[in-house]
Design a protein around this motif. Structure first.
Motif, PDB file in Angstrom:
ATOM      1  N   ALA A  54       1.151  26.289 -32.284  1.00 50.30           N
ATOM      2  CA  ALA A  54       1.294  26.978 -31.010  1.00 50.30           C
ATOM      3  C   ALA A  54       1.207  26.019 -29.826  1.00 50.30           C
ATOM      4  O   ALA A  54       0.533  24.997 -29.870  1.00 50.30           O
ATOM      5  CB  ALA A  54       0.229  28.058 -30.879  1.00 50.30           C
ATOM      6  N   SER A  55       1.884  26.392 -28.766  1.00 53.41           N
ATOM      7  CA  SER A  55       2.002  25.560 -27.566  1.00 53.41           C
ATOM      8  C   SER A  55       1.055  26.053 -26.479  1.00 53.41           C
ATOM      9  O   SER A  55       0.775  27.249 -26.367  1.00 53.41           O
ATOM     10  CB  SER A  55       3.443  25.621 -27.055  1.00 53.41           C
ATOM     11  N   GLY A  56       0.573  25.119 -25.680  1.00 55.94           N
ATOM     12  CA  GLY A  56      -0.187  25.467 -24.490  1.00 55.94           C
ATOM     13  C   GLY A  56       0.721  25.516 -23.278  1.00 55.94           C
ATOM     14  O   GLY A  56       1.760  24.845 -23.221  1.00 55.94           O
ATOM     15  N   ALA A  57       0.345  26.325 -22.308  1.00 50.99           N
ATOM     16  CA  ALA A  57       1.121  26.436 -21.073  1.00 50.99           C
ATOM     17  C   ALA A  57       0.176  26.552 -19.891  1.00 50.99           C
ATOM     18  O   ALA A  57      -0.927  27.095 -20.003  1.00 50.99           O
ATOM     19  CB  ALA A  57       2.051  27.646 -21.128  1.00 50.99           C
ATOM     20  N   PHE A  58       0.630  26.040 -18.755  1.00 53.80           N
ATOM     21  CA  PHE A  58      -0.135  26.044 -17.509  1.00 53.80           C
ATOM     22  C   PHE A  58       0.712  26.657 -16.410  1.00 53.80           C
ATOM     23  O   PHE A  58       1.896  26.320 -16.260  1.00 53.80           O
ATOM     24  CB  PHE A  58      -0.505  24.605 -17.130  1.00 53.80           C
ATOM     25  N   VAL A  59       0.130  27.549 -15.646  1.00 52.85           N
ATOM     26  CA  VAL A  59       0.748  28.086 -14.435  1.00 52.85           C
ATOM     27  C   VAL A  59      -0.288  27.981 -13.327  1.00 52.85           C
ATOM     28  O   VAL A  59      -1.415  28.469 -13.474  1.00 52.85           O
ATOM     29  CB  VAL A  59       1.198  29.550 -14.609  1.00 52.85           C
ATOM     30  N   HIS A  60       0.088  27.345 -12.223  1.00 53.70           N
ATOM     31  CA  HIS A  60      -0.889  27.111 -11.170  1.00 53.70           C
ATOM     32  C   HIS A  60      -1.414  28.420 -10.593  1.00 53.70           C
ATOM     33  O   HIS A  60      -0.701  29.423 -10.509  1.00 53.70           O
ATOM     34  CB  HIS A  60      -0.291  26.258 -10.048  1.00 53.70           C
ATOM     35  N   GLN A  61      -2.653  28.386 -10.170  1.00 62.11           N
ATOM     36  CA  GLN A  61      -3.352  29.558  -9.663  1.00 62.11           C
ATOM     37  C   GLN A  61      -2.580  30.301  -8.577  1.00 62.11           C
ATOM     38  O   GLN A  61      -2.626  31.536  -8.499  1.00 62.11           O
ATOM     39  CB  GLN A  61      -4.714  29.106  -9.124  1.00 62.11           C
ATOM     40  N   ARG A  62      -1.844  29.570  -7.744  1.00 62.93           N
ATOM     41  CA  ARG A  62      -1.152  30.230  -6.623  1.00 62.93           C
ATOM     42  C   ARG A  62      -0.035  31.155  -7.091  1.00 62.93           C
ATOM     43  O   ARG A  62       0.455  31.979  -6.306  1.00 62.93           O
ATOM     44  CB  ARG A  62      -0.602  29.187  -5.643  1.00 62.93           C
TER      45      ARG A  62
END
Length: 424
Positions: A251-259
């Protein structure tokens, strides 16, 4: 430094992480561990991973569907246990991180939100010869929007005769195309030459130009220091099977900025596992996004895949990235030293093309002349390395399980291979 086995063993004795080597399973060659330098492709298996998987299997056998809620680690929120330790690895807030799907799938999903061609702003900027999956992904995204890749994909090239990129060339290209850019998307660490890009500077330049900025961190996550939140990247994704040792194709990790979180109007492909937990099983017709990166999830997580990722992250949490990076620097410095020592002995048969000031665990070695036979020799003699056409061997000692003795053993086998004229 000294070119000797005793010196390598002395460094290993001083290593505060030396006990972790015994927590991994090594392939064998003639009765001993191989020298494994392909953590940049697939990390070794942590011994504890099997127990994490077996726990899920046992819960499945005891509870069946009720395991979603009554397992020791309930399956319906299993993935949430990864957020906090994973956030520490990539320099994010826990709510900015999720685990789902695989890497290129996640990048396509994220580009639904962060590649929005409109008016003059249609172009994507990336590095020349990005990892092929990224190239295919970006080209297909452009075609999906009715745009021709040859007209709308900007590739920043290396300078003539050089093996690495310059940060100022990215900034200059971004400024040159500022009015046309919709997206800056780059691999944070180049798979071929091992160069770590200046993500902070490039992100700032992309935002100044009015573009979204995202990163493929396949070769960077668990390898180099990352500060995704503070750098302000809009999004990022990474696989978990290289330096993070979660298992093949995991499985892959993903990041989405808080804004960008907790917005109902952001363009996004949506599925029921991205809706709020409180209403998920009410089967309401309207999507109500979780106020975290989990809103980008489509389906319930593959728990059998996520379990070994959680096992690996427990190790990262025990040690912390600063200690891993400190050992990495020691290993890579010693690797560079033994490579230069061997190269002097054999009259410059190769050169290191990974820039000294911008590297992680990987050193890419450019072979002069015919080099495939040397790679074959290393592999046949218990050194597992990686070949990239036309003539590069990638070496990536991982701080969790590699030792300085591994590096010295490798150098002796390398020298023996060259002495046998396998390059001729």
């Amino acid at each position: 430094m000294e070119y000797s086995l005793d010196y390598a063993r002395k460094l290993d004795q001083q290593d505060p992480l030396k006990s972790y080597r015994d927590q991994f399973l090594f392939p064998q060659h003639q009765g001993q561990n191989v020298v494994y330098f392909t953590g940049n492709s697939l990390g070794l298996q942590p011994k504890r991973s099997a127990a994490y998987i077996q726990e899920v299997m046992d819960d499945w056998s005891r509870h069946a569907v009720e395991g979603h809620f009554y397992a020791d680690k309930p399956w319906w929120d299993y993935h949430e246990r990864l957020a906090e330790p994973l956030a520490k690895v990539v320099g994010a807030k826990p709510e900015e991180v999720t685990v789902m799907n695989t890497l290129t799938v996640n990048l396509h999903l994220l580009l639904v939100s962060f590649y929005r061609p409109e008016g003059k702003r249609t172009k994507i900027l990336c590095e020349e010869k990005a990892f092929p999956s990224d190239q295919y992904m970006l080209q297909s995204q452009l075609r999906w929007h009715g745009l021709k890749p040859e007209d709308h994909l900007i590739e920043v090239k290396k300078r003539e005769g050089e093996h690495h990129w310059h940060t100022e060339d990215f900034v200059e290209a971004i400024e040159e195309h500022a009015d046309e850019l919709a997206l800056v998307f780059i691999g944070g660490l180049n798979y071929y030459n091992g160069q770590v890009f200046d993500m902070k500077t490039i992100t700032a330049a992309g935002h100044k130009a009015g573009a979204f900025v995202g990163w493929d961190l396949a070769h960077a996550a668990g390898n180099v220091e990352l500060s995704l939140h503070d750098w302000g990247a809009d999004f990022a994704a990474w696989c978990s099977y290289k330096y993070m040792n979660s298992g093949p194709g995991n499985a892959s990790g993903a990041f989405v900025h808080q804004r960008h979180l907790n917005k109902k109007d952001i363009p996004r492909l949506e599925g029921w596992w991205g809706t709020k937990k409180e209403t998920r099983f009410m089967m309401t017709p309207e999507f109500d996004p979780i106020p975290t990166a989990d809103a980008w999830q489509l389906s319930n997580p593959p728990v059998l895949s996520v379990a070994p990722y959680l096992a690996s992250l427990a190790m990262f949490d025990e040690v912390g990235m600063p200690k891993l990076i400190a050992k990495q620097k020691s290993l890579v410095a010693f690797l560079e030293f033994v490579l230069k020592t061997v190269d002097e002995k054999v009259e410059s048969r190769f050169e290191i093309i990974t820039p000294k000031e911008a590297r992680g665990s990987q050193l890419s070695v450019f072979l002069h002349g015919e080099g495939r036979s040397l790679f074959d020799y290393l592999m046949k003699n218990g050194v597992i390395v990686d070949w990239r056409e036309p003539n590069v061997i990638r070496l990536a000692p991982a701080p969790f399980y590699n030792s300085h003795e591994d590096i010295f053993r490798f150098s002796e086998i390398l020298y023996a291979g060259i002495q046998q004229q396998v390059l001729i």
